[in-house]
Design an enzyme around this catalytic site. Structure first.
Site, short mmCIF file in Angstrom:
data_model
loop_
_atom_site.label_atom_id
_atom_site.label_comp_id
_atom_site.label_asym_id
_atom_site.label_seq_id
_atom_site.Cartn_x
_atom_site.Cartn_y
_atom_site.Cartn_z
N HIS A 1 0.72 -1.46 0.04
CA HIS A 1 -0.04 0.03 0.05
C HIS A 1 0.97 1.37 -0.10
O HIS A 1 1.56 1.41 0.88
CB HIS A 1 -0.91 -0.09 1.38
CG HIS A 1 -2.30 -0.92 1.21
ND1 HIS A 1 -3.26 -0.42 1.74
CD2 HIS A 1 -2.28 -2.08 0.46
CE1 HIS A 1 -4.09 -1.55 1.60
NE2 HIS A 1 -3.48 -2.46 0.76
N TYR B 1 -9.90 5.67 6.08
CA TYR B 1 -10.26 6.20 7.57
C TYR B 1 -11.25 7.06 7.30
O TYR B 1 -11.10 8.14 6.95
CB TYR B 1 -9.06 6.56 8.00
CG TYR B 1 -7.94 5.62 8.83
CD1 TYR B 1 -7.66 5.29 9.71
CD2 TYR B 1 -7.09 5.19 7.36
CE1 TYR B 1 -6.50 4.42 10.01
CE2 TYR B 1 -5.87 4.34 7.82
CZ TYR B 1 -5.83 3.76 9.19
OH TYR B 1 -4.86 2.99 9.42
N PRO C 1 -5.42 1.46 18.06
CA PRO C 1 -5.28 0.63 16.93
C PRO C 1 -5.52 1.87 15.71
O PRO C 1 -5.07 1.32 14.33
CB PRO C 1 -6.35 -0.48 16.61
CG PRO C 1 -7.31 0.01 17.39
CD PRO C 1 -6.94 0.70 18.53
N LYS D 1 0.02 0.96 14.90
CA LYS D 1 1.33 0.67 15.49
C LYS D 1 1.66 -0.39 16.40
O LYS D 1 2.85 -0.73 16.93
CB LYS D 1 1.51 2.12 16.45
CG LYS D 1 1.64 3.18 15.48
CD LYS D 1 2.82 3.20 14.50
CE LYS D 1 2.62 4.39 13.41
NZ LYS D 1 3.34 3.78 12.30
N TYR E 1 3.22 7.34 9.65
CA TYR E 1 2.43 5.96 9.47
C TYR E 1 3.19 5.16 8.81
O TYR E 1 3.20 3.80 9.25
CB TYR E 1 1.42 6.44 8.26
CG TYR E 1 0.41 5.64 8.31
CD1 TYR E 1 -0.87 5.49 9.14
CD2 TYR E 1 0.42 4.08 7.40
CE1 TYR E 1 -2.03 4.52 8.83
CE2 TYR E 1 -0.58 3.42 7.37
CZ TYR E 1 -1.61 3.47 8.08
OH TYR E 1 -2.72 2.51 8.06
#
Length: 389
Positions: free
Chosen positions: A72, A200, A292, A296, A384
């Site tokens: 990704h 998200y 979550p 991480k 990220y």
């Protein structure tokens, strides 16, 4: 029985540490309270940072991940139907790999079996002794017989509720905690993902996440009150609410189907420091928990055990204690950075039940900052994909 390093816990962090030590000629034994099948039955997320991928490569357990994992290069953030795509490759030249934690665990189990390393499953009543000396040992029950494992060091990779952290004397550790007023309801289904990348989404009703395990298996999440139970959310209600929280064009593409698994997980930020007490080292959830939202948890654990493996290799190869003495301080910098990022993502994308109008405007302004400045997007991308361990 005698070994150099006793590892408590056969989750991905304990197994990864065992393999990294084995690759460097350091003998170790892993003790696990549950059965191997139980360990593999735990459903967890699987967004792997660059350094986690490197750790699996060093452990000789990355072949299937490279073959089946999904690369990704970005994620999509949606705030009340406003969209931003964060392009990892463009911003920081890195990516993440989506590969389920269960599959990571299975690969590490297979690698350990191939190496001949000893893992004792269903080891009951595990107890740590003399951890404040240079001759610690661990006792446990197996098939009704008490066993003793002598060692040089103990690695506590046994999670938040494990015996390792509880074995440290009172007053040694300082803990920090934030409990969030909601949970995540997760649904696993054999349906194609609604998007090639994770989405998200922030909605007045609450947060939603569109994730995946493969090109044919999806994992979706909804923010729900802590008072809710899984039984309150039949499949039809879940899918209807997920569609409601997604942008219309995304909801129209959503493929629904029967759930394979549903569960509700509370959200918590937790840190216990230091991560070392004499001959005992804590790693992963034994030392810290993150919500979550920032993906991480597994990655922090992988960073911890890579740090610890480096330190132990230096000790056994060169007789240097610098690495083990600096283990906690080295890990904590990354832990707190990940805690900050996970807290930031959680605050940005969730609907807080007690938020007033000012706080909601600040939340909106935080999202708008990603549209206004390239630096904000770059910082999000950098965090990220993961900071160096």
């Amino acid at each position: 029985m005698k070994t150099q390093v006793a590892i408590i816990g056969a989750g991905p962090s304990g197994l990864l540490l065992g393999q990294l030590l084995y690759q460097n000629g350091i003998d170790n034994v892993i003790l696990e309270r549950k059965s191997a099948d139980y360990v593999l039955s735990r459903i967890r997320a699987g967004v792997l940072e660059h350094t986690t991928v490197q750790g699996l490569e060093k452990a000789g357990a990355a072949e299937r991940m490279h073959r089946e994992g999904l690369v990704h290069e970005g994620v999509e953030l949606v705030f009340d139907h406003k969209h931003i795509r964060v392009d990892f490759e463009k911003e920081v030249g890195k990516h993440v790999v989506v590969y389920g934690q269960t599959e990571v665990t299975r690969d590490l189990m297979d690698a350990r079996a191939a190496s001949g390393g000893l893992t004792v499953y269903e080891a009951e009543d595990v107890a740590l002794h003399e951890i404040d000396t240079d001759a610690p040992y661990v006792t446990y029950l197996k098939d009704g017989t008490r066993h003793r494992l002598d060692c040089d060091f103990i690695a506590g990779c046994d999670g938040f509720h494990g015996v390792s952290r509880q074995s440290i004397p009172e007053g040694v550790l300082k803990t920090y905690e934030r409990v969030y007023p909601f949970g995540w309801l997760g649904l696993l289904s054999d349906t194609p993902p609604v998007s090639e990348e994770l989405i998200y989404a922030k909605h007045p009703n609450g947060f939603a996440l569109c994730s995946q395990r493969s090109t044919t298996r999806s994992r979706y999440y909804l923010q729900v009150p802590l008072s809710d139970k899984v039984e309150d959310w039949p499949d039809g209600r879940f899918w209807d609410e997920l569609k409601n929280r997604l942008p219309p064009e995304t909801a129209a593409k959503l493929v629904t189907g029967p759930s394979l698994e549903k569960s509700i997980a509370p959200l918590r930020s937790f840190v216990s420091e230091p991560m070392r007490y004499q001959s005992l080292f804590l790693a992963g959830d034994a030392a810290h928990i993150v919500p979550p939202t920032g993906a991480k948890g597994l990655n922090l654990a992988a960073g911890d055990v890579q740090c610890l493996a480096d330190a132990l290799c230096d000790y056994y190869r060169n007789g240097s204690s610098a690495g083990i003495d600096g283990y906690s301080e080295r890990c904590m910098k990354r832990v707190w950075a990940a805690e900050r990022f996970s807290w930031y993502m959680t605050k940005l994308l969730h609907t807080f039940p007690d938020a007033d109008d000012f706080e909601r405007k600040m939340q909106e302004a935080e999202f708008n900052q990603l549209e206004l400045t390239e630096n904000a997007v770059k910082t999000l991308a950098e965090n990220y994909v993961g900071l160096p361990y």
